[in-house]
Design an enzyme around this catalytic site. Structure first.
Site, PDB file in Angstrom:
ATOM      1  N   GLU A   1      20.325  57.862  53.261  1.00 31.95           N
ATOM      2  CA  GLU A   1      21.641  58.485  53.471  1.00 31.95           C
ATOM      3  C   GLU A   1      21.945  59.487  52.360  1.00 31.95           C
ATOM      4  OE1 GLU A   1      23.960  54.913  55.853  1.00 31.95           O
ATOM      5  OE2 GLU A   1      23.895  54.844  53.687  1.00 31.95           O
TER       6      GLU A   1
ATOM      7  N   GLY B   1      29.152  56.470  57.671  1.00 31.41           N
ATOM      8  CA  GLY B   1      30.169  55.483  57.313  1.00 31.41           C
ATOM      9  C   GLY B   1      30.189  55.240  55.821  1.00 31.41           C
ATOM     10  N   ALA B   2      31.022  54.312  55.378  1.00 35.34           N
ATOM     11  CA  ALA B   2      31.064  53.900  53.972  1.00 35.34           C
ATOM     12  C   ALA B   2      31.665  52.504  53.904  1.00 35.34           C
ATOM     13  CB  ALA B   2      31.900  54.875  53.145  1.00 35.34           C
TER      14      ALA B   2
ATOM     15  N   LYS C   1      28.348  52.961  49.353  1.00 34.81           N
ATOM     16  CA  LYS C   1      27.629  52.871  50.623  1.00 34.81           C
ATOM     17  C   LYS C   1      26.458  51.901  50.444  1.00 34.81           C
ATOM     18  CE  LYS C   1      26.600  56.467  53.012  1.00 34.81           C
ATOM     19  NZ  LYS C   1      26.828  55.650  54.224  1.00 34.81           N
ATOM     20  N   GLY C   2      25.808  51.584  51.548  1.00 31.14           N
ATOM     21  CA  GLY C   2      24.612  50.748  51.457  1.00 31.14           C
ATOM     22  C   GLY C   2      24.789  49.335  51.995  1.00 31.14           C
TER      23      GLY C   2
ATOM     24  N   SER D   1      27.814  50.589  61.888  1.00 30.57           N
ATOM     25  CA  SER D   1      28.565  50.298  63.110  1.00 30.57           C
ATOM     26  C   SER D   1      29.660  51.331  63.391  1.00 30.57           C
ATOM     27  CB  SER D   1      29.182  48.905  63.010  1.00 30.57           C
ATOM     28  OG  SER D   1      30.046  48.832  61.894  1.00 30.57           O
ATOM     29  N   THR D   2      30.008  52.186  62.429  1.00 30.38           N
ATOM     30  CA  THR D   2      30.984  53.253  62.671  1.00 30.38           C
ATOM     31  C   THR D   2      30.258  54.549  63.036  1.00 30.38           C
ATOM     32  OG1 THR D   2      32.272  52.224  60.904  1.00 30.38           O
ATOM     33  CG2 THR D   2      33.098  54.305  61.771  1.00 30.38           C
TER      34      THR D   2
ATOM     35  N   LYS E   1      38.680  50.313  54.541  1.00 35.90           N
ATOM     36  CA  LYS E   1      37.676  50.757  53.561  1.00 35.90           C
ATOM     37  C   LYS E   1      38.295  51.603  52.438  1.00 35.90           C
ATOM     38  CE  LYS E   1      34.138  49.312  56.189  1.00 35.90           C
ATOM     39  NZ  LYS E   1      33.199  50.217  56.798  1.00 35.90           N
TER      40      LYS E   1
ATOM     41  N   GLY F   1      24.508  48.541  54.882  1.00 38.08           N
ATOM     42  CA  GLY F   1      23.396  48.375  55.829  1.00 38.08           C
ATOM     43  C   GLY F   1      22.043  48.587  55.156  1.00 38.08           C
TER      44      GLY F   1
HETATM   45  C1  5RP Z   1      24.619  51.795  55.531  1.00 38.13           C
HETATM   46  C2  5RP Z   1      25.929  52.318  55.129  1.00 38.13           C
HETATM   47  C3  5RP Z   1      27.021  52.246  56.133  1.00 38.13           C
HETATM   48  O1  5RP Z   1      27.423  53.534  56.454  1.00 38.13           O
HETATM   49  C4  5RP Z   1      28.156  51.449  55.543  1.00 38.13           C
HETATM   50  O2  5RP Z   1      27.655  50.155  55.184  1.00 38.13           O
HETATM   51  C5  5RP Z   1      29.298  51.283  56.531  1.00 38.13           C
HETATM   52  O3  5RP Z   1      28.855  50.567  57.643  1.00 38.13           O
HETATM   53  P1  5RP Z   1      29.825  50.157  58.825  1.00 38.13           P
HETATM   54  O4  5RP Z   1      30.330  51.396  59.452  1.00 38.13           O
HETATM   55  O5  5RP Z   1      28.954  49.307  59.724  1.00 38.13           O
HETATM   56  O6  5RP Z   1      30.956  49.321  58.217  1.00 38.13           O
HETATM   57  O7  5RP Z   1      26.147  52.799  54.042  1.00 38.13           O
HETATM   58  O8  5RP Z   1      23.706  51.807  54.465  1.00 38.13           O
END
Ligand code: 5RP
Length: 233
Positions: A110, A89-90, A101-102, A33-34, A128, A104
Site C-alpha cells: 500500500e 482504507g485506514a 494502516k496495515g 473491507s472499505t 477511524k 490487513g
Molecule cells: C490493510 C489496510 C486497510 O486499508 C485497513 O486495515 C483498513 O481496513 P478496513 O477497511 O477493512 O477496516 O491498511 O493493510
C-alpha cells in the site's frame, strides 16, 4: 442509541470515492473491507461504460484477485510509474491526515503504491477518526522472520509493546512472506519522529505509519458523508 451499520458506512465512503475516478486514469486499488467497495464500484462503472481506458495497480494479492474477478484491467508501476488516484482504507486517521494502516497486513505494498500516487484518497467509517494516532490502534510493523525477536526488543526500547500477529495457531505471513509485530505505542506524540526511527532499523521492512501522504479523507458516519480535503500541499 441506534446501532451503526458499519458495513453500510464503508460502502458509502468507498462508492463515493470511486466516483472521483475519471476515464484514462491509472488507479491504485486499496486493500480491506472499505476499499473493496470502491473496487466493486469502479468495476460497475467500467461495465456500464461510464468509465473507460483505466488501468489499476492493486495493493495486495487479495485485491489483485478481486480485480481480476471483477474484470478491472491491471497494470504495474514498471509500466505506469505515476498513479493518478489511489483509494484505500485506514485503521486510524488523525486531524492532519496522518494514518495508521496495515490492519490487513498489506501496508508495504500500500505504501509503495501510495508514494507513486498523485492523490491518495482514504475511505473510512467515522470510528477511524482519532485525535492522536496510536490512541485506538497498534502500529503494524512488518519484519523479516530472521531473528525477528531483536526487532521486538528494539520496539520495546522505543516504548512500544509488540505482539506477534497470528493467523490461528501460526504467525500471520504477509504477501512478501514476512511477519508482523503489532506494536502498541499508546497515543503517539510525534508520529514523524517514530516513522524516522522505524525507517532506520535493519530487519524492519515497513510499518503502518503513513505520514503526510493522504490528500483526501472520505468519512461516513451516522450524520452523513464528509469529504475532507488537505488544505496544504
Ligand atoms: C490493510 C489496510 C486497510 O486499508 C485497513 O486495515 C483498513 O481496513 P478496513 O477497511 O477493512 O477496516 O491498511 O493493510
Amino acid at each position: 442509541m441506534p446501532t451503526m451499520d458499519f458495513n453500510a458506512l464503508k460502502q458509502q465512503a468507498g462508492e463515493y470515492a470511486a466516483d472521483l475516478v475519471e476515464s484514462g486514469m491509472v488507479i491504485g486499488l486499496g486493500t480491506g473491507s472499505t476499499a473493496i467497495f470502491a473496487t466493486r464500484r469502479i468495476a460497475q462503472r467500467l461495465g456500464s461504460g461510464d468509465l473507460r481506458a483505466i488501468a489499476a495497480v492493486p495493493t495486495s494479492l487479495a485485491t489483485e484477485a478481486a480485480a481480476i474477478e471483477l474484470g478491472i484491467p491491471l497494470t504495474t508501476l514498471a509500466k505506469r510509474p505515476r498513479v493518478d488516484i489511489t483509494i484505500d482504507g485506514a485503521d486510524e486517521v488523525d486531524p492532519d491526515f496522518n494514518l495508521i494502516k496495515g490492519g490487513g497486513g498489506a501496508h508495504l505494498r500500500e505504501k509503495i503504491v501510495a508514494q507513486a500516487t498523485e492523490r491518495l484518497v482514504i475511505v473510512v467509517d467515522e470510528s477511524k477518526l482519532s485525535q492522536q494516532l496510536g490512541a485506538n490502534w497498534p502500529v503494524p510493523v512488518e519484519v523479516i522472520p530472521f531473528n525477528w525477536e531483536s526487532q521486538a526488543e528494539y520496539l520495546r526500547k522505543l516504548g512500544g509493546a509488540p505482539a506477534l500477529r497470528m493467523a490461528g495457531e501460526k504467525p500471520f505471513h504477509t504477501d512478501q512472506g514476512n511477519i508482523i509485530l503489532d506494536c502498541d505505542f499508546g497515543p503517539i506524540a510525534e508520529p514523524a519522529a517514530l516513522d524516522a526511527r522505524l525507517n532506520s532499523r535493519a530487519g524492519i521492512v515497513e510499518h503502518g505509519l503513513f505520514i503526510g501522504m493522504a490528500r483526501d479523507v472520505v468519512a461516513a458516519g451516522a450524520g452523513g458523508l464528509r469529504h475532507l480535503r488537505q488544505s496544504k500541499g
